[in-house]
Design an enzyme around this catalytic site. Structure first.
Site, PDB file in Angstrom:
ATOM      1  N   ASN A 162      -7.538  -6.423  14.274  1.00 60.38           N
ATOM      2  CA  ASN A 162      -7.857  -5.270  13.427  1.00 60.38           C
ATOM      3  C   ASN A 162      -9.365  -5.080  13.486  1.00 60.38           C
ATOM      4  O   ASN A 162     -10.120  -6.008  13.172  1.00 60.38           O
ATOM      5  CB  ASN A 162      -7.457  -5.531  11.964  1.00 60.38           C
ATOM      6  CG  ASN A 162      -5.953  -5.677  11.787  1.00 60.38           C
ATOM      7  OD1 ASN A 162      -5.197  -5.497  12.728  1.00 60.38           O
ATOM      8  ND2 ASN A 162      -5.527  -5.978  10.573  1.00 60.38           N
TER       9      ASN A 162
ATOM     10  N   PHE B 204      -7.287   7.031   4.495  1.00 59.91           N
ATOM     11  CA  PHE B 204      -7.267   6.518   5.865  1.00 59.91           C
ATOM     12  C   PHE B 204      -6.191   7.177   6.732  1.00 59.91           C
ATOM     13  O   PHE B 204      -6.090   6.893   7.912  1.00 59.91           O
ATOM     14  CB  PHE B 204      -6.991   5.004   5.855  1.00 59.91           C
ATOM     15  CG  PHE B 204      -8.222   4.125   5.769  1.00 59.91           C
ATOM     16  CD1 PHE B 204      -8.905   3.744   6.917  1.00 59.91           C
ATOM     17  CD2 PHE B 204      -8.687   3.664   4.546  1.00 59.91           C
ATOM     18  CE1 PHE B 204     -10.022   2.924   6.855  1.00 59.91           C
ATOM     19  CE2 PHE B 204      -9.807   2.839   4.470  1.00 59.91           C
ATOM     20  CZ  PHE B 204     -10.479   2.468   5.626  1.00 59.91           C
TER      21      PHE B 204
ATOM     22  N   GLN C 285       0.798  -1.229   0.000  1.00 58.03           N
ATOM     23  CA  GLN C 285       0.000   0.000   0.000  1.00 58.03           C
ATOM     24  C   GLN C 285       0.832   1.281   0.000  1.00 58.03           C
ATOM     25  O   GLN C 285       0.333   2.329  -0.391  1.00 58.03           O
ATOM     26  CB  GLN C 285      -0.955  -0.013   1.203  1.00 58.03           C
ATOM     27  CG  GLN C 285      -2.012  -1.101   1.076  1.00 58.03           C
ATOM     28  CD  GLN C 285      -2.918  -1.179   2.284  1.00 58.03           C
ATOM     29  OE1 GLN C 285      -2.572  -1.794   3.276  1.00 58.03           O
ATOM     30  NE2 GLN C 285      -4.067  -0.539   2.226  1.00 58.03           N
TER      31      GLN C 285
ATOM     32  N   GLU D 247      -5.651   1.913  -1.212  1.00 60.07           N
ATOM     33  CA  GLU D 247      -6.620   1.120  -0.458  1.00 60.07           C
ATOM     34  C   GLU D 247      -7.183  -0.012  -1.333  1.00 60.07           C
ATOM     35  O   GLU D 247      -8.338  -0.058  -1.691  1.00 60.07           O
ATOM     36  CB  GLU D 247      -7.717   2.050   0.087  1.00 60.07           C
ATOM     37  CG  GLU D 247      -8.849   1.389   0.845  1.00 60.07           C
ATOM     38  CD  GLU D 247      -8.453   0.527   2.035  1.00 60.07           C
ATOM     39  OE1 GLU D 247      -7.370   0.735   2.604  1.00 60.07           O
ATOM     40  OE2 GLU D 247      -9.237  -0.367   2.372  1.00 60.07           O
ATOM     41  N   TRP D 248      -6.303  -0.918  -1.711  1.00 59.35           N
ATOM     42  CA  TRP D 248      -6.682  -2.149  -2.406  1.00 59.35           C
ATOM     43  C   TRP D 248      -7.622  -1.880  -3.587  1.00 59.35           C
ATOM     44  O   TRP D 248      -7.330  -0.986  -4.370  1.00 59.35           O
ATOM     45  CB  TRP D 248      -7.257  -3.155  -1.385  1.00 59.35           C
ATOM     46  CG  TRP D 248      -6.331  -3.322  -0.206  1.00 59.35           C
ATOM     47  CD1 TRP D 248      -6.528  -2.886   1.065  1.00 59.35           C
ATOM     48  CD2 TRP D 248      -5.013  -3.927  -0.202  1.00 59.35           C
ATOM     49  NE1 TRP D 248      -5.434  -3.188   1.858  1.00 59.35           N
ATOM     50  CE2 TRP D 248      -4.506  -3.835   1.114  1.00 59.35           C
ATOM     51  CE3 TRP D 248      -4.226  -4.557  -1.177  1.00 59.35           C
ATOM     52  CZ2 TRP D 248      -3.248  -4.325   1.479  1.00 59.35           C
ATOM     53  CZ3 TRP D 248      -2.973  -5.053  -0.806  1.00 59.35           C
ATOM     54  CH2 TRP D 248      -2.512  -4.935   0.506  1.00 59.35           C
TER      55      TRP D 248
ATOM     56  N   ASN E 188      -1.406 -10.868   8.187  1.00 57.20           N
ATOM     57  CA  ASN E 188      -2.430  -9.858   8.348  1.00 57.20           C
ATOM     58  C   ASN E 188      -3.740 -10.369   7.752  1.00 57.20           C
ATOM     59  O   ASN E 188      -3.811 -10.697   6.569  1.00 57.20           O
ATOM     60  CB  ASN E 188      -2.053  -8.567   7.625  1.00 57.20           C
ATOM     61  CG  ASN E 188      -3.113  -7.486   7.822  1.00 57.20           C
ATOM     62  OD1 ASN E 188      -3.272  -6.978   8.929  1.00 57.20           O
ATOM     63  ND2 ASN E 188      -3.862  -7.165   6.766  1.00 57.20           N
TER      64      ASN E 188
ATOM     65  N   TRP F 155      -4.598   2.885  11.873  1.00 65.38           N
ATOM     66  CA  TRP F 155      -4.516   2.744  10.426  1.00 65.38           C
ATOM     67  C   TRP F 155      -5.039   4.031   9.815  1.00 65.38           C
ATOM     68  O   TRP F 155      -6.219   4.296   9.949  1.00 65.38           O
ATOM     69  CB  TRP F 155      -5.345   1.542   9.923  1.00 65.38           C
ATOM     70  CG  TRP F 155      -5.097   1.368   8.462  1.00 65.38           C
ATOM     71  CD1 TRP F 155      -5.770   1.974   7.439  1.00 65.38           C
ATOM     72  CD2 TRP F 155      -4.059   0.591   7.855  1.00 65.38           C
ATOM     73  NE1 TRP F 155      -5.207   1.627   6.237  1.00 65.38           N
ATOM     74  CE2 TRP F 155      -4.159   0.781   6.465  1.00 65.38           C
ATOM     75  CE3 TRP F 155      -3.036  -0.232   8.355  1.00 65.38           C
ATOM     76  CZ2 TRP F 155      -3.289   0.167   5.565  1.00 65.38           C
ATOM     77  CZ3 TRP F 155      -2.186  -0.835   7.460  1.00 65.38           C
ATOM     78  CH2 TRP F 155      -2.320  -0.638   6.073  1.00 65.38           C
TER      79      TRP F 155
ATOM     80  N   GLU G  69      -4.879  -2.630  14.169  1.00 70.48           N
ATOM     81  CA  GLU G  69      -5.428  -1.641  13.221  1.00 70.48           C
ATOM     82  C   GLU G  69      -6.757  -1.118  13.727  1.00 70.48           C
ATOM     83  O   GLU G  69      -7.592  -1.884  14.204  1.00 70.48           O
ATOM     84  CB  GLU G  69      -5.707  -2.258  11.838  1.00 70.48           C
ATOM     85  CG  GLU G  69      -4.519  -2.389  10.938  1.00 70.48           C
ATOM     86  CD  GLU G  69      -4.879  -2.977   9.577  1.00 70.48           C
ATOM     87  OE1 GLU G  69      -5.993  -2.716   9.071  1.00 70.48           O
ATOM     88  OE2 GLU G  69      -4.043  -3.704   9.027  1.00 70.48           O
TER      89      GLU G  69
ATOM     90  N   HIS H 142       1.316  -9.338   4.321  1.00 72.64           N
ATOM     91  CA  HIS H 142       0.158  -8.450   4.214  1.00 72.64           C
ATOM     92  C   HIS H 142      -0.320  -8.501   2.760  1.00 72.64           C
ATOM     93  O   HIS H 142      -0.337  -7.495   2.052  1.00 72.64           O
ATOM     94  CB  HIS H 142       0.516  -7.033   4.668  1.00 72.64           C
ATOM     95  CG  HIS H 142      -0.661  -6.194   5.086  1.00 72.64           C
ATOM     96  ND1 HIS H 142      -0.750  -5.582   6.323  1.00 72.64           N
ATOM     97  CD2 HIS H 142      -1.789  -5.855   4.436  1.00 72.64           C
ATOM     98  CE1 HIS H 142      -1.886  -4.904   6.390  1.00 72.64           C
ATOM     99  NE2 HIS H 142      -2.533  -5.040   5.246  1.00 72.64           N
TER     100      HIS H 142
HETATM  101  C1  GAL Z   1      -7.510  -3.709   6.652  1.00 72.88           C
HETATM  102  C2  GAL Z   1      -6.193  -3.941   5.981  1.00 72.88           C
HETATM  103  C3  GAL Z   1      -5.436  -2.708   5.665  1.00 72.88           C
HETATM  104  C4  GAL Z   1      -6.291  -1.526   5.288  1.00 72.88           C
HETATM  105  C5  GAL Z   1      -7.488  -1.388   6.184  1.00 72.88           C
HETATM  106  C6  GAL Z   1      -8.477  -0.315   5.781  1.00 72.88           C
HETATM  107  O1  GAL Z   1      -8.393  -4.725   6.321  1.00 72.88           O
HETATM  108  O2  GAL Z   1      -5.373  -4.775   6.759  1.00 72.88           O
HETATM  109  O3  GAL Z   1      -4.479  -3.036   4.709  1.00 72.88           O
HETATM  110  O4  GAL Z   1      -6.582  -1.519   3.968  1.00 72.88           O
HETATM  111  O5  GAL Z   1      -8.176  -2.588   6.269  1.00 72.88           O
HETATM  112  O6  GAL Z   1      -9.437  -0.799   4.906  1.00 72.88           O
END
Ligand code: GAL
Length: 482
Positions: free
Chosen positions: A294, A430, A18, A421-422, A164, A414, A368, A119
């Site tokens: 998380n 974030f 990321q 964000e993927w 993760n 986080w 997170e 991750h």
């Molecule tokens: C989690 C993930 C992070 C980040 C976060 C916010 O699921 O580990 O990489 O993207 O959510 O969506």
């Protein structure tokens, strides 16, 4: 004023894919996320993470910035294809050097590294040649990769996170197919999770046998879970909510603490749920030194067997609602973040208690928590009061849980930086730091100043006019029996 216990860990979190960019620099091989992000249509804003925050080139600035903020812990991940470009065999010395220098710089600035080994950025070669986590052989390959990292960095890294969010890898990568490697199946998620749990067990055994005694570190997983609250007092809804949490967090937590999957999963999934040998059970049971969690949000759960409706619903429970017979919903009164996630601090407190009770009072670390908002730059500042309100309320819920006896030892926000964000690309922000992705410039948001003060003082100010101040305690106790 609420003081946190002495020694409470305050940090921020990021992940390699990321933030690093430099996707084909420094001897790195491609990952499944590099490949996935390059497929048109997979990332909603059409971007890739080829450059992202360019942390690979700007890490010195990022470390100095963290130190300026007084943040004494930092959770980041190592990119497996930066260490082993083909996923196995040859080690890339430039990759080792990159992380070694990062770790040294963190320590020199008084920042404790918390290192995630996986991750989500699996070396692409392992997907193409072996089908990735669907192949049980990945467990052994992961262990070898982990051992390379323990060997190279373990003299300085004392906090390891093996994986993760295996839930996301399983469900979103192999159930819904919206994350890499983009597979859709109702059986593969359980196979993938099984391999990951075995990989974790093998890596931890390796760490304990060969490294932990000398290096003296600790190791655990970071599992994600949203809270599931019964929609009504009806016992079938209560059972549905309990089941939903077992399918979510019990799926991973139970093997780690009890040696096997929850009974309710076995009963409902039958042969779709793989089995551990008794040797594997013994290896996995007791294999984490702290409970990494998380957590972002909460939903209501009710019993429902209307399976047809699950498929298209946004409340499809990660695509495995039909395995649980659970329908999810939200309260229309909840404020939502940019991701559409409800701000429900009491859910965090309840989840902490659930873990505390089910796993016999483990040390928990929130690895997170945070929120995405449509942050805008005004001149040289970003006023993200809503993020401050979110953090303040969730941390108040944490503080209450600690007062009630939960052993919460740390909190990683986080995220340090706005980042990739993927499948949503750069649209959700974030970070407590605004990143101008055109120039790479970092601009602290007001939340960075707020969090900095908290990390330095260890004291949470009173909630005052916080809009979520009535959402910390149990809504049922306050008479709301929805
Ligand atoms: C989690 C993930 C992070 C980040 C976060 C916010 O699921 O580990 O990489 O993207 O959510 O969506």
């Amino acid at each position: 004023m609420s003081s946190f216990p002495a020694g409470f860990v305050w940090g921020t979190a990021t992940s390699s894919f990321q933030i690093e960019g430099a996707w084909l620099e420094g001897g790195k091989g491609p990952s499944i996320w590099d490949a996935f992000a390059h497929i048109p249509g997979k990332i909603s804003d059409g971007t890739t993470a080829d450059v992202s925050c360019d942390h690979f080139h700007r890490w010195k600035e990022d470390v100095a910035y963290m130190a300026d903020l007084g943040l004494r812990a930092y959770r980041f991940s190592i990119s497996w294809p930066r260490i082993q470009p083909a996923g196995r065999g040859k080690v890339n010395p430039e990759g080792i050097r990159f992380y070694a220098e990062l770790i040294d710089a963190l320590l020199a600035h008084g920042i404790t590294p918390w290192v995630t080994l996986y991750h989500w950025d699996l070396p692409l070669a392992l997907q193409l040649e072996l089908d990735g986590w669907l192949n049980p052989a990945l467990a052994g390959l992961y262990k070898e990769y982990a051992a390379i990292c323990f060997e190279a960095f373990g003299d300085r890294v004392k906090h390891w996170i093996t994986f993760n969010e295996p839930w996301v890898v399983s469900i979103m990568g192999h159930g819904q197919g919206i994350f890499a490697p983009g597979r859709m199946s109702n059986a593969e998620p359980y196979q993938v999770a099984h391999t990951i749990l075995r990989a974790h067990g093998l890596a931890v055994r390796e760490y304990r046998d060969r490294f932990q005694g000398v290096q003296g570190g600790r190791i655990g997983m970071a599992n994600n879970c949203d809270w599931r609250e019964p929609r009504t007092e009806d016992p079938v809804d209560k059972a549905a909510a309990a089941r939903a949490v077992e399918f979510f967090l019990g799926w991973f937590g139970d093997p780690l603490y009890r040696g096997d999957y929850p009974d309710v999963m076995r009963a409902r999934l039958g042969s779709r749920l793989p089995s551990f040998t008794s040797e594997e059970q013994a290896m996995i049971r007791g294999s984490q030194d702290f409970f990494g969690l998380n957590h972002y949000t909460t939903m209501y759960a009710s019993h429902s067997t209307d399976r047809k409706s699950f498929t298209l619903s946004p409340f499809a429970n990660g695509g495995i609602s039909e395995d649980q017979d659970v329908r999810l919903s939200m309260d229309p009164d909840w404020t939502i973040t940019n991701q559409g996630w409800g701000i429900v601090p009491w859910g965090c407190r309840k989840l902490l208690h659930w873990i505390d009770q089910r796993y016999d009072h483990p040390e928990i670390v929130l690895t997170e928590n945070g929120c995405s908002l449509p942050d805008v730059l005004h001149g040289a500042t970003v006023d993200d009061q809503k993020r401050i309100d979110y953090l303040h309320a969730y941390l108040s819920a944490c503080h209450q849980a600690i007062r009630e006896g939960v052993r919460l030892g740390g909190y990683f926000l986080w995220s340090l930086l706005d980042n990739f964000e993927w499948s949503s690309g750069y649209t959700p922000r974030f970070g407590i730091t605004y990143v101008d992705f055109a120039t790479g410039r970092r601009i602290p948001k007001s939340s960075a100043q707020w969090y900095s003060r908290l990390a330095r003082t260890n004291v949470l100010p009173p909630l005052g006019t916080n809009p979520y101040r009535d959402l910390i305690g149990d809504p049922h106790e306050s008479g709301d029996t929805r």
